[in-house]
Write a protein that holds these residues in place. Structure first.
Motif, PDB file in Angstrom:
ATOM      1  N   ASP A 237       0.707  -1.208   0.157  1.00 21.65           N
ATOM      2  CA  ASP A 237      -0.076  -0.153   0.048  1.00 21.65           C
ATOM      3  C   ASP A 237       0.978   1.356   0.027  1.00 21.65           C
ATOM      4  O   ASP A 237       0.531   2.293  -0.397  1.00 21.65           O
ATOM      5  N   LYS A 238       2.005   1.174   0.705  1.00 22.09           N
ATOM      6  CA  LYS A 238       2.784   2.237   0.764  1.00 22.09           C
ATOM      7  C   LYS A 238       4.360   2.068   0.250  1.00 22.09           C
ATOM      8  O   LYS A 238       4.692   0.827   0.394  1.00 22.09           O
ATOM      9  N   ASN A 239       5.301   2.952   0.044  1.00 17.52           N
ATOM     10  CA  ASN A 239       6.523   2.844  -0.298  1.00 17.52           C
ATOM     11  C   ASN A 239       7.178   2.026   0.909  1.00 17.52           C
ATOM     12  O   ASN A 239       7.227   2.652   2.438  1.00 17.52           O
ATOM     13  N   PHE A 240       8.206   1.154   0.967  1.00 16.89           N
ATOM     14  CA  PHE A 240       8.971   0.528   1.797  1.00 16.89           C
ATOM     15  C   PHE A 240      10.160   0.344   1.159  1.00 16.89           C
ATOM     16  O   PHE A 240      10.524  -0.369   0.558  1.00 16.89           O
ATOM     17  N   GLN A 241      11.141   1.095   1.855  1.00 15.57           N
ATOM     18  CA  GLN A 241      12.404   1.199   1.357  1.00 15.57           C
ATOM     19  C   GLN A 241      13.450  -0.131   1.908  1.00 15.57           C
ATOM     20  O   GLN A 241      13.429  -0.274   3.165  1.00 15.57           O
ATOM     21  N   LEU A 242      13.835  -0.831   0.973  1.00 19.48           N
ATOM     22  CA  LEU A 242      15.036  -1.828   1.162  1.00 19.48           C
ATOM     23  C   LEU A 242      16.330  -1.222   1.718  1.00 19.48           C
ATOM     24  O   LEU A 242      16.987  -1.512   2.736  1.00 19.48           O
ATOM     25  N   LEU A 243      16.764  -0.181   0.920  1.00 16.55           N
ATOM     26  CA  LEU A 243      17.893   0.510   1.053  1.00 16.55           C
ATOM     27  C   LEU A 243      17.283   2.010   1.180  1.00 16.55           C
ATOM     28  O   LEU A 243      16.278   2.541   0.475  1.00 16.55           O
ATOM     29  N   HIS A 244      18.151   2.969   1.588  1.00 14.76           N
ATOM     30  CA  HIS A 244      17.926   4.209   1.539  1.00 14.76           C
ATOM     31  C   HIS A 244      19.173   4.958   1.076  1.00 14.76           C
ATOM     32  O   HIS A 244      20.248   4.696   1.263  1.00 14.76           O
ATOM     33  N   ASP A 245      18.696   6.192   0.450  1.00 10.86           N
ATOM     34  CA  ASP A 245      19.558   6.986  -0.179  1.00 10.86           C
ATOM     35  C   ASP A 245      20.071   7.838   1.001  1.00 10.86           C
ATOM     36  O   ASP A 245      19.688   8.497   1.844  1.00 10.86           O
TER      37      ASP A 245
END
Length: 333
Positions: A237-245
């Protein structure tokens, strides 16, 4: 304790006894001396523990250079290809990794079959540059998997959409759908196959991750979603970051800000026709996001070394046409 990581595109690192791409593209001894001296100066100024390099033809020369500067560990996973009829002309580049800490293991990153099928990739798939995946042993038994990547460039200047922070993932997917299905943009298709394959490799990796890369794509691009965002690959349903900038995990300070200034403008790392873009990145896993309950450390510095591009945005062969990106992590005591 702090650890410093950098991504450094060397811009045709090819020692003078070889040419790159065509016979006339070759450094003179004087130019090579200028280039290697500049690289040494920048590596010293960056004061890093681990550096990922792109555009490496002459890996033995780079290994010697970095070892002189205290990087006792060095890795490559591929050799540059040469012209069949002219073996002193390189026709492809490779990646390299230099570390001041022991490299325990080098692993292969394989293409993800599901991704190739998803994008209807035809023919035999090969990464533009074979990624490096290295497990590095740091003090206090901390192990981090460091990836070095250089993804497919849009060398033929095919049309590709430019997205902004406001664009949703759904909208981005819808816009590029036709281009991918009808092969309007082979470079983007290749890049999405590469970044998606890396994403699935990240998922299988058990240790914390640092990804050093020349993405060859802009900020907010679909390539970043394919590389880091679970929602791109799964029905969430929403963005889920495996890695982050890492740029966004560093708390930037604004001194004497203009009353109407809302945020700091991000420094470009490369220029095309004098227009700046961010295409070089450092991505980190949740262990280095201080919002995560069990984080191991935080991003305490994020720097872009770009002085060499301020006078000449196209860069110089005896320097680089990319800015250098450095990320510092302060580990929990």
């Amino acid at each position: 304790m702090t650890l410093r990581f950098a991504t450094f595109n060397l811009f045709q690192f090819c020692e003078p006894s070889f040419s790159y791409y065509t016979k006339k593209e070759r450094f003179t001894q004087d130019e090579w001396q200028q280039k290697t001296t500049w690289i040494k100066e920048k590596i010293t100024q960056m004061n890093c523990d681990v550096i990922g390099f792109q555009e490496v033809f002459s890996s033995k020369e780079l290994e010697k250079l970095t070892k002189e500067l205290g990087f006792n560990y060095f890795a490559t996973v591929d050799k540059p290809r040469v012209n069949e009829n002219k073996p002193n002309i390189y026709i492809s580049t490779t990646l390299a990794l230099a570390s001041k800490y022991p490299i325990k293991k080098i692993s292969e990153v394989k293409a993800n079959g599901y991704s190739l099928k998803k994008y209807n990739f035809k023919g035999k798939f090969r990464f533009s540059r074979i990624p490096i995946k290295a497990l590095i042993q740091f003090p206090n038994n901390l192990e981090i998997t460091v990836y070095v990547n250089h993804f497919k460039s849009n060398r033929l200047n095919e049309f590709e959409y430019i997205f902004t922070k406001k664009d949703t993932l759904k909208m981005k997917k819808e816009k590029v759908k036709e281009a991918l299905e009808k092969d309007y943009s082979p470079a983007l298709k290749q890049r999405l196959c590469e970044t998606s394959s890396l994403y699935y490799d990240f998922k299988r990796t058990k240790s914390p991750i640092i990804c050093l890369c020349d993405l060859n794509d802009k900020e907010f691009s679909l390539s970043i979603d394919a590389l880091t965002n679970r929602t791109y690959h799964e029905d969430l349903d929403k963005n889920f970051q495996l890695l982050h900038d890492a740029y966004y995990l560093y708390e930037k300070k604004i001194y004497n800000p203009h009353p109407e200034q809302k945020e700091i403008k991000r420094t470009p790392t490369s220029y095309y026709q004098s227009y700046g873009n961010v295409i070089d990145y450092i991505f980190v896993s949740k262990e280095f996001d201080k919002r995560y309950k069990n984080h191991l450390g935080k991003i305490s510095s994020y720097e872009v070394f770009d002085n060499h591009l301020k006078d000449n945005k196209d860069g110089s062969l005896v320097q680089s046409d990319h800015a250098l990106v450095i990320c510092e992590i302060t580990l929990n005591s």
